[in-house]
Design a protein around this motif. Structure first.
Motif, PDB file in Angstrom:
ATOM      1  N   LEU A  64      26.338  31.251  13.622  1.00  0.00           N
ATOM      2  CA  LEU A  64      26.914  30.462  12.534  1.00  0.00           C
ATOM      3  C   LEU A  64      27.747  31.364  11.630  1.00  0.00           C
ATOM      4  O   LEU A  64      27.498  32.572  11.535  1.00  0.00           O
ATOM      5  CB  LEU A  64      25.802  29.784  11.728  1.00  0.00           C
ATOM      6  CG  LEU A  64      24.846  28.880  12.520  1.00  0.00           C
ATOM      7  CD1 LEU A  64      23.817  28.266  11.584  1.00  0.00           C
ATOM      8  CD2 LEU A  64      25.607  27.802  13.277  1.00  0.00           C
ATOM      9  N   PRO A  65      28.734  30.812  10.924  1.00  0.00           N
ATOM     10  CA  PRO A  65      29.581  31.642  10.051  1.00  0.00           C
ATOM     11  C   PRO A  65      28.765  32.334   8.964  1.00  0.00           C
ATOM     12  O   PRO A  65      27.821  31.762   8.408  1.00  0.00           O
ATOM     13  CB  PRO A  65      30.561  30.624   9.448  1.00  0.00           C
ATOM     14  CG  PRO A  65      30.572  29.477  10.408  1.00  0.00           C
ATOM     15  CD  PRO A  65      29.196  29.408  10.982  1.00  0.00           C
ATOM     16  N   GLU A  66      29.150  33.571   8.643  1.00  0.00           N
ATOM     17  CA  GLU A  66      28.437  34.347   7.619  1.00  0.00           C
ATOM     18  C   GLU A  66      28.452  33.640   6.267  1.00  0.00           C
ATOM     19  O   GLU A  66      27.526  33.771   5.480  1.00  0.00           O
ATOM     20  CB  GLU A  66      29.049  35.747   7.498  1.00  0.00           C
ATOM     21  CG  GLU A  66      28.493  36.609   6.363  1.00  0.00           C
ATOM     22  CD  GLU A  66      27.027  36.995   6.538  1.00  0.00           C
ATOM     23  OE1 GLU A  66      26.492  37.676   5.639  1.00  0.00           O
ATOM     24  OE2 GLU A  66      26.405  36.615   7.548  1.00  0.00           O
ATOM     25  N   GLY A  67      29.510  32.881   5.995  1.00  0.00           N
ATOM     26  CA  GLY A  67      29.601  32.185   4.707  1.00  0.00           C
ATOM     27  C   GLY A  67      28.822  30.899   4.630  1.00  0.00           C
ATOM     28  O   GLY A  67      28.908  30.180   3.624  1.00  0.00           O
ATOM     29  N   THR A  68      28.036  30.590   5.668  1.00  0.00           N
ATOM     30  CA  THR A  68      27.234  29.364   5.677  1.00  0.00           C
ATOM     31  C   THR A  68      26.332  29.305   4.446  1.00  0.00           C
ATOM     32  O   THR A  68      25.677  30.283   4.089  1.00  0.00           O
ATOM     33  CB  THR A  68      26.370  29.304   6.952  1.00  0.00           C
ATOM     34  OG1 THR A  68      27.228  29.244   8.088  1.00  0.00           O
ATOM     35  CG2 THR A  68      25.454  28.094   6.945  1.00  0.00           C
ATOM     36  N   LEU A  69      26.316  28.140   3.789  1.00  0.00           N
ATOM     37  CA  LEU A  69      25.379  27.917   2.690  1.00  0.00           C
ATOM     38  C   LEU A  69      24.046  27.487   3.288  1.00  0.00           C
ATOM     39  O   LEU A  69      23.963  26.452   3.958  1.00  0.00           O
ATOM     40  CB  LEU A  69      25.907  26.839   1.742  1.00  0.00           C
ATOM     41  CG  LEU A  69      24.979  26.450   0.590  1.00  0.00           C
ATOM     42  CD1 LEU A  69      24.712  27.638  -0.334  1.00  0.00           C
ATOM     43  CD2 LEU A  69      25.562  25.278  -0.198  1.00  0.00           C
ATOM     44  N   VAL A  70      23.018  28.295   3.066  1.00  0.00           N
ATOM     45  CA  VAL A  70      21.686  28.025   3.622  1.00  0.00           C
ATOM     46  C   VAL A  70      20.846  27.315   2.571  1.00  0.00           C
ATOM     47  O   VAL A  70      20.706  27.799   1.439  1.00  0.00           O
ATOM     48  CB  VAL A  70      20.996  29.327   4.067  1.00  0.00           C
ATOM     49  CG1 VAL A  70      19.630  29.016   4.673  1.00  0.00           C
ATOM     50  CG2 VAL A  70      21.858  30.080   5.064  1.00  0.00           C
ATOM     51  N   LEU A  71      20.296  26.167   2.953  1.00  0.00           N
ATOM     52  CA  LEU A  71      19.415  25.397   2.077  1.00  0.00           C
ATOM     53  C   LEU A  71      17.993  25.556   2.598  1.00  0.00           C
ATOM     54  O   LEU A  71      17.581  24.869   3.545  1.00  0.00           O
ATOM     55  CB  LEU A  71      19.826  23.922   2.069  1.00  0.00           C
ATOM     56  CG  LEU A  71      21.297  23.620   1.742  1.00  0.00           C
ATOM     57  CD1 LEU A  71      21.527  22.113   1.674  1.00  0.00           C
ATOM     58  CD2 LEU A  71      21.736  24.295   0.458  1.00  0.00           C
ATOM     59  N   PRO A  72      17.213  26.482   2.013  1.00  0.00           N
ATOM     60  CA  PRO A  72      15.865  26.757   2.508  1.00  0.00           C
ATOM     61  C   PRO A  72      14.836  25.830   1.869  1.00  0.00           C
ATOM     62  O   PRO A  72      15.086  25.213   0.829  1.00  0.00           O
ATOM     63  CB  PRO A  72      15.641  28.203   2.049  1.00  0.00           C
ATOM     64  CG  PRO A  72      16.378  28.254   0.723  1.00  0.00           C
ATOM     65  CD  PRO A  72      17.578  27.354   0.882  1.00  0.00           C
ATOM     66  N   SER A  73      13.659  25.777   2.460  1.00  0.00           N
ATOM     67  CA  SER A  73      12.595  24.945   1.898  1.00  0.00           C
ATOM     68  C   SER A  73      11.917  25.583   0.697  1.00  0.00           C
ATOM     69  O   SER A  73      11.273  24.874  -0.085  1.00  0.00           O
ATOM     70  CB  SER A  73      11.549  24.637   2.975  1.00  0.00           C
ATOM     71  OG  SER A  73      12.093  23.780   3.955  1.00  0.00           O
ATOM     72  N   HIS A  74      12.034  26.886   0.550  1.00  0.00           N
ATOM     73  CA  HIS A  74      11.414  27.585  -0.574  1.00  0.00           C
ATOM     74  C   HIS A  74      12.394  28.650  -1.064  1.00  0.00           C
ATOM     75  O   HIS A  74      13.038  29.320  -0.256  1.00  0.00           O
ATOM     76  CB  HIS A  74      10.091  28.219  -0.154  1.00  0.00           C
ATOM     77  CG  HIS A  74       9.164  27.261   0.538  1.00  0.00           C
ATOM     78  ND1 HIS A  74       8.443  26.302  -0.127  1.00  0.00           N
ATOM     79  CD2 HIS A  74       8.881  27.091   1.860  1.00  0.00           C
ATOM     80  CE1 HIS A  74       7.744  25.590   0.745  1.00  0.00           C
ATOM     81  NE2 HIS A  74       7.993  26.051   1.961  1.00  0.00           N
ATOM     82  N   GLY A  75      12.490  28.827  -2.384  1.00  0.00           N
ATOM     83  CA  GLY A  75      13.485  29.726  -2.938  1.00  0.00           C
ATOM     84  C   GLY A  75      14.789  28.988  -3.185  1.00  0.00           C
ATOM     85  O   GLY A  75      14.882  27.771  -3.071  1.00  0.00           O
ATOM     86  N   ARG A  76      15.811  29.755  -3.531  1.00  0.00           N
ATOM     87  CA  ARG A  76      17.086  29.154  -3.904  1.00  0.00           C
ATOM     88  C   ARG A  76      18.056  29.148  -2.727  1.00  0.00           C
ATOM     89  O   ARG A  76      17.976  30.008  -1.847  1.00  0.00           O
ATOM     90  CB  ARG A  76      17.708  29.927  -5.070  1.00  0.00           C
ATOM     91  CG  ARG A  76      16.880  29.878  -6.354  1.00  0.00           C
ATOM     92  CD  ARG A  76      17.505  30.766  -7.427  1.00  0.00           C
ATOM     93  NE  ARG A  76      16.641  30.884  -8.588  1.00  0.00           N
ATOM     94  CZ  ARG A  76      16.701  30.068  -9.640  1.00  0.00           C
ATOM     95  NH1 ARG A  76      17.592  29.098  -9.663  1.00  0.00           N
ATOM     96  NH2 ARG A  76      15.887  30.225 -10.668  1.00  0.00           N
ATOM     97  N   PRO A  77      18.984  28.182  -2.714  1.00  0.00           N
ATOM     98  CA  PRO A  77      20.051  28.218  -1.709  1.00  0.00           C
ATOM     99  C   PRO A  77      20.799  29.546  -1.762  1.00  0.00           C
ATOM    100  O   PRO A  77      20.927  30.157  -2.833  1.00  0.00           O
ATOM    101  CB  PRO A  77      20.953  27.053  -2.113  1.00  0.00           C
ATOM    102  CG  PRO A  77      20.041  26.107  -2.853  1.00  0.00           C
ATOM    103  CD  PRO A  77      19.078  26.999  -3.590  1.00  0.00           C
TER     104      PRO A  77
END
Length: 333
Positions: free
Chosen positions: A236-249
């Motif tokens: 996936l692209p390095e700039g992908t915004l990751v939305l995790p279940s714990h912690g901050r995006p």
């Protein structure tokens, strides 16, 4: 992302993507949930644990955001109670179905109904064979089957998600990426158009995901499965915004994968060094966790200690030597 949503509130991260944050009753004190907007409704991703205050938070969210457009489906990344716990309650309330992988749904049924080796007796007996002392084993046994208490019923039917499925939401495709190790068949969701990954528990920004061996699969190698799974995110692209279940995006998906791979390599080397003489998984917990653990944390620590040792055993770096007491111990080759 410095700002975060309060209880019963949402925060828009991108057009059509809203962040919810619900409390949890243990040290990992919150879970992130997501609302994805469609032309004629909403999709809920994960549900939170079955507690009355979480239900009240959902009531507030539904009254605010879902009054004019209905919820169309509930997507669940995996079967752990903080993700699946209110799927039945929300589904019944909103008259919508749950979408989840088959491995997660079947595992949920096994835990909920305490089937053999998915029950407390099986778990505690398994941990005793790996050296857990009577006092801590008793604490785990006394807690009883916590899964049922944190899940408000299970959906009686579901829509099965498969690797590579594309779920059309808001005029965009969200691709299912199945991962293993943390849970049986975890579904993350990737939208190429938005460059967003809803990672669930597979990729967290500050802590390493728990990867445990289950008593139903005592010789399994879940850490190898987990490492193989997160390596796929490097496509996936390095700039992908990751939305995790714990912690901050967060952004920086490649760097985070590299950090987790390095973390586990470090743990492997520490365990091999500690196995200069035979040691049980319980005796090796302090090598992995340098702090006091309560009963809830001990359960995860035992599972993770066994998982690291199973990985090393499969790799030929340690071997197990059950002693006369029937406890497995591991020694470096």
């Amino acid at each position: 992302f410095e700002q975060q949503p309060g209880p019963g509130e949402t925060l828009e991260l991108l057009p059509g993507v809203r962040w919810l944050r619900m409390p949890l009753p243990f040290e990992l004190n919150h879970i992130n949930l997501w609302l994805l907007e469609e032309e004629d409704g909403w999709t809920i991703v994960d549900t939170g644990i079955a507690l009355d205050d979480i239900k009240a938070n959902w009531e507030a969210v539904l009254a605010t955001h879902c009054r004019e457009k209905p919820v169309k489906r509930i997507l669940v990344t995996h079967c752990h109670p903080d993700h699946l716990g209110l799927a039945r309650w929300l589904g019944d309330k909103l008259q919508v179905g749950t979408w989840i992988t088959q491995g997660e749904m079947l595992n949920a049924y096994a835990w909920f109904h305490q089937l053999p080796n998915y029950d407390v007796d099986g778990m505690v007996g398994f941990f005793r064979r790996h050296g857990l002392d009577a006092a801590r084993a008793g604490s785990l046994f006394d807690r009883g089957p916590t899964y049922r208490g944190r899940v408000d019923g299970l959906p009686t039917e579901y829509r099965r998600l498969l690797e590579g499925d594309r779920v059309r939401i808001g005029g965009r495709d969200w691709r299912v990426i199945v991962g293993y190790g943390h849970s049986p068949e975890h579904a993350s969701l990737y939208c190429a158009e938005l460059a967003v990954l809803i990672s669930g528990d597979m990729l967290l920004p500050r802590i390493s995901t728990n990867v445990s061996v289950m008593s139903s699969n005592p010789d399994g190698d879940p850490i190898r499965l987990f490492l193989d799974s997160i390596a796929r995110y490097e496509a996936l692209p390095e700039g992908t915004l990751v939305l995790p279940s714990h912690g901050r995006p967060f952004r920086g998906i490649h760097a985070r994968v590299a950090q987790l791979e390095a973390h586990h390599r470090e743990r492997f080397e520490a365990l091999v060094a500690a196995c200069d003489v035979p040691k049980s998984a319980c005796e090796l917990i302090p090598t992995l966790f340098q702090r006091e653990l309560d009963a809830h944390q001990t359960m995860f620590a035992m599972g993770e200690s066994i998982a690291h040792l199973n990985y090393l055993e499969h790799a030929g770096r340690v071997r197990r030597t059950p002693d006369d007491g029937g406890v497995f111990r591991f020694v470096a080759n």
